[in-house]
Motif scaffolding. Structure first.
Motif, PDB file in Angstrom:
ATOM      1  N   TYR A 234     113.500  -0.159  46.310  1.00 10.86           N
ATOM      2  CA  TYR A 234     113.337  -1.233  47.351  1.00 10.86           C
ATOM      3  C   TYR A 234     114.875  -2.289  46.840  1.00 10.86           C
ATOM      4  O   TYR A 234     114.903  -3.133  45.572  1.00 10.86           O
ATOM      5  CB  TYR A 234     112.664  -1.904  48.049  1.00 10.86           C
ATOM      6  CG  TYR A 234     111.610  -2.694  46.430  1.00 10.86           C
ATOM      7  CD1 TYR A 234     111.318  -4.435  46.475  1.00 10.86           C
ATOM      8  CD2 TYR A 234     111.363  -2.121  45.748  1.00 10.86           C
ATOM      9  CE1 TYR A 234     111.083  -5.257  45.682  1.00 10.86           C
ATOM     10  CE2 TYR A 234     110.483  -3.044  44.783  1.00 10.86           C
ATOM     11  CZ  TYR A 234     110.955  -4.378  44.438  1.00 10.86           C
ATOM     12  OH  TYR A 234     110.151  -5.448  43.506  1.00 10.86           O
ATOM     13  N   SER A 235     115.241  -3.681  47.286  1.00 11.25           N
ATOM     14  CA  SER A 235     115.666  -4.627  47.531  1.00 11.25           C
ATOM     15  C   SER A 235     115.024  -5.660  48.416  1.00 11.25           C
ATOM     16  O   SER A 235     115.218  -5.688  49.514  1.00 11.25           O
ATOM     17  CB  SER A 235     117.557  -4.342  47.605  1.00 11.25           C
ATOM     18  OG  SER A 235     117.626  -4.368  49.279  1.00 11.25           O
ATOM     19  N   SER A 236     114.740  -6.948  47.640  1.00 10.20           N
ATOM     20  CA  SER A 236     113.632  -7.536  48.049  1.00 10.20           C
ATOM     21  C   SER A 236     114.257  -9.086  48.995  1.00 10.20           C
ATOM     22  O   SER A 236     114.210  -9.684  49.367  1.00 10.20           O
ATOM     23  CB  SER A 236     113.045  -8.702  47.085  1.00 10.20           C
ATOM     24  OG  SER A 236     113.627  -8.968  46.234  1.00 10.20           O
ATOM     25  N   HIS A 237     116.234  -8.693  48.911  1.00  9.05           N
ATOM     26  CA  HIS A 237     116.608 -10.104  50.253  1.00  9.05           C
ATOM     27  C   HIS A 237     117.962  -9.540  49.778  1.00  9.05           C
ATOM     28  O   HIS A 237     118.456  -8.603  48.278  1.00  9.05           O
ATOM     29  CB  HIS A 237     116.597 -10.860  49.081  1.00  9.05           C
ATOM     30  CG  HIS A 237     117.690 -10.787  46.904  1.00  9.05           C
ATOM     31  ND1 HIS A 237     116.655 -10.723  46.568  1.00  9.05           N
ATOM     32  CD2 HIS A 237     119.093 -10.480  47.262  1.00  9.05           C
ATOM     33  CE1 HIS A 237     117.886 -10.014  45.147  1.00  9.05           C
ATOM     34  NE2 HIS A 237     118.446 -10.548  45.628  1.00  9.05           N
ATOM     35  N   SER A 238     118.755 -10.524  50.546  1.00 12.50           N
ATOM     36  CA  SER A 238     120.232  -9.461  51.103  1.00 12.50           C
ATOM     37  C   SER A 238     121.137 -10.086  50.199  1.00 12.50           C
ATOM     38  O   SER A 238     121.159 -11.620  49.251  1.00 12.50           O
ATOM     39  CB  SER A 238     120.487 -10.617  52.608  1.00 12.50           C
ATOM     40  OG  SER A 238     119.814 -10.531  53.655  1.00 12.50           O
TER      41      SER A 238
ATOM     42  N   ASP B  20     111.929  -3.048  51.859  1.00 13.66           N
ATOM     43  CA  ASP B  20     111.866  -4.705  51.100  1.00 13.66           C
ATOM     44  C   ASP B  20     110.767  -4.890  50.383  1.00 13.66           C
ATOM     45  O   ASP B  20     110.242  -6.265  50.600  1.00 13.66           O
ATOM     46  CB  ASP B  20     111.848  -5.227  52.443  1.00 13.66           C
ATOM     47  CG  ASP B  20     110.904  -5.521  53.339  1.00 13.66           C
ATOM     48  OD1 ASP B  20     110.289  -4.721  53.055  1.00 13.66           O
ATOM     49  OD2 ASP B  20     110.814  -6.433  54.614  1.00 13.66           O
ATOM     50  N   GLY B  21     110.021  -4.243  49.969  1.00 11.69           N
ATOM     51  CA  GLY B  21     108.871  -4.084  48.596  1.00 11.69           C
ATOM     52  C   GLY B  21     107.809  -3.242  48.084  1.00 11.69           C
ATOM     53  O   GLY B  21     109.034  -2.308  48.829  1.00 11.69           O
TER      54      GLY B  21
ATOM     55  N   ALA C 219     121.647  -8.484  47.429  1.00 13.51           N
ATOM     56  CA  ALA C 219     121.035  -7.589  45.969  1.00 13.51           C
ATOM     57  C   ALA C 219     121.818  -7.106  45.947  1.00 13.51           C
ATOM     58  O   ALA C 219     122.833  -5.659  45.720  1.00 13.51           O
ATOM     59  CB  ALA C 219     119.867  -6.783  46.722  1.00 13.51           C
TER      60      ALA C 219
END
Length: 119
Positions: free
Chosen positions: A11-15, A34-35, A17
């Protein structure tokens, strides 16, 4: 370059990344990637992968399990993946992690949760 979608188990937690991240044991990537979310009861994750259903005679009774547990002697999994049920009268289970079985011919168990049969 162009943005890429994270693999299914990351996942990636922010734009913006630069890398995709892994979830730890007892968790898995959520549906939006996203988490992380805890493995539900009846499932486990021992590594950074997705949660798996406990096999055969294994159970997990709480969220976030990193391994499966086993029912005590005198009981067996109840089919839900997260609970145990006592052996019925006429059945027994002498080992932890086993299944209830009928008492041999000419033997009996008169109560629930028997670990042996009487003659």
């Amino acid at each position: 370059g162009t943005c890429q979608t994270c693999p299914a188990d990351k996942y990636s937690s922010h734009s913006g990344a630069c890398e995709c991240l892994s979830c730890g044991p007892g968790t898995q990537v959520n549906g939006d990637q996203d988490g992380c979310e805890l493995c539900p009861p009846g499932q486990y994750s021992s590594d950074n992968g997705q949660c798996q259903i406990c096999d055969g005679n294994g159970i997990s009774t709480s969220s976030g399990a990193t391994e499966c547990d086993y029912c005590d002697c005198g009981s067996e999994p109840d089919g839900s993946g997260f609970g145990c049920q006592l052996c019925d009268p006429g059945e027994f289970n002498p080992i932890s992690g086993g299944f209830c079985q009928n008492c041999p011919t000419n033997e009996f168990s008169s109560h629930s949760g028997a670990t042996s049969c009487d003659t």
